[in-house]
Every structure is written in C-alpha cells, then in structure tokens.
Design a protein around this motif. Structure first.
Motif, PDB file in Angstrom:
ATOM      1  N   LEU A  51       0.820  -1.215   0.000  1.00  0.00           N
ATOM      2  CA  LEU A  51       0.000   0.000   0.000  1.00  0.00           C
ATOM      3  C   LEU A  51       0.852   1.262   0.000  1.00  0.00           C
ATOM      4  O   LEU A  51       0.534   2.233  -0.701  1.00  0.00           O
ATOM      5  N   VAL A  52       1.953   1.255   0.750  1.00  0.00           N
ATOM      6  CA  VAL A  52       2.854   2.407   0.746  1.00  0.00           C
ATOM      7  C   VAL A  52       3.467   2.586  -0.635  1.00  0.00           C
ATOM      8  O   VAL A  52       3.554   3.709  -1.150  1.00  0.00           O
ATOM      9  N   MET A  53       3.871   1.510  -1.263  1.00  0.00           N
ATOM     10  CA  MET A  53       4.463   1.604  -2.603  1.00  0.00           C
ATOM     11  C   MET A  53       3.433   2.076  -3.633  1.00  0.00           C
ATOM     12  O   MET A  53       3.756   2.867  -4.521  1.00  0.00           O
ATOM     13  N   ILE A  54       2.187   1.620  -3.507  1.00  0.00           N
ATOM     14  CA  ILE A  54       1.123   2.087  -4.411  1.00  0.00           C
ATOM     15  C   ILE A  54       0.937   3.593  -4.246  1.00  0.00           C
ATOM     16  O   ILE A  54       0.822   4.332  -5.230  1.00  0.00           O
ATOM     17  N   ALA A  55       0.897   4.062  -2.996  1.00  0.00           N
ATOM     18  CA  ALA A  55       0.726   5.497  -2.746  1.00  0.00           C
ATOM     19  C   ALA A  55       1.902   6.289  -3.305  1.00  0.00           C
ATOM     20  O   ALA A  55       1.710   7.334  -3.949  1.00  0.00           O
ATOM     21  N   LEU A  60       3.988  10.042  -7.380  1.00  0.00           N
ATOM     22  CA  LEU A  60       5.000  10.345  -8.388  1.00  0.00           C
ATOM     23  C   LEU A  60       4.383  10.446  -9.781  1.00  0.00           C
ATOM     24  O   LEU A  60       4.739  11.336 -10.565  1.00  0.00           O
ATOM     25  N   ASP A  61       3.450   9.559 -10.102  1.00  0.00           N
ATOM     26  CA  ASP A  61       2.784   9.593 -11.401  1.00  0.00           C
ATOM     27  C   ASP A  61       2.003  10.901 -11.563  1.00  0.00           C
ATOM     28  O   ASP A  61       2.071  11.546 -12.611  1.00  0.00           O
TER      29      ASP A  61
END
Length: 80
Positions: A51-55, A60-61
């Motif tokens: 979830l942290v990586m998705i956020a 960034l996107d």
C-alpha cells in the motif's frame, strides 16, 4: 577427463515418479512452516508495504504528469 561407466550411467538414469514424490515429501517435512500468528504478521507487513508503494507510485505519477503538462502546454482551453 574421461567419465567412468558408473558416472555416465548415474547421469542417464531417471528417477521414477514414485521415488520423486517420496523425495519431495521428505524435503517438505524438513521445512519449518510459520505459525498462524507469524503468517498473519507477515501478511500485514507485506500488505502495508504494498500500500505504501502504491501510494508512492501514484503520487510520483501525478506529479510527473502535472510537470509534463506544465512544460509542454497541456491546457486545451486556450485552443481555438
């Protein structure tokens, strides 16, 4: 460097499916399986990391997308 007949034979001999299955079961018995509490803990840690990586990737996107539109003039309301 020549092969002895026994070494050559051992490379070409095949294991029967029954022997292979028995060896797999024997190896799986050596595995130390996690307890239910450890499994739940690992699951929560992995899900939190994902979830942290998705956020992070989403932020960034969004930031790079806005930067690209700002640099290359993505505002279409000024077009005639």
């Amino acid at each position: 460097m020549t092969d002895t007949p026994s070494a050559r034979r051992s490379r070409t001999e095949r294991t029967s499916p029954v022997t292979f299955y028995r060896q797999v079961v024997a190896e799986l018995r050596k595995v130390v399986w996690p307890s239910q509490q450890q499994l739940v803990t690992y699951f929560i840690v992995v899900m939190a990391f994902v979830l942290v990586m998705i956020a992070l990737v989403s932020v960034l996107d969004l930031a790079f997308g806005k930067a690209v539109f700002a640099v290359f003039g993505g505002d279409t309301s000024k077009a005639s």
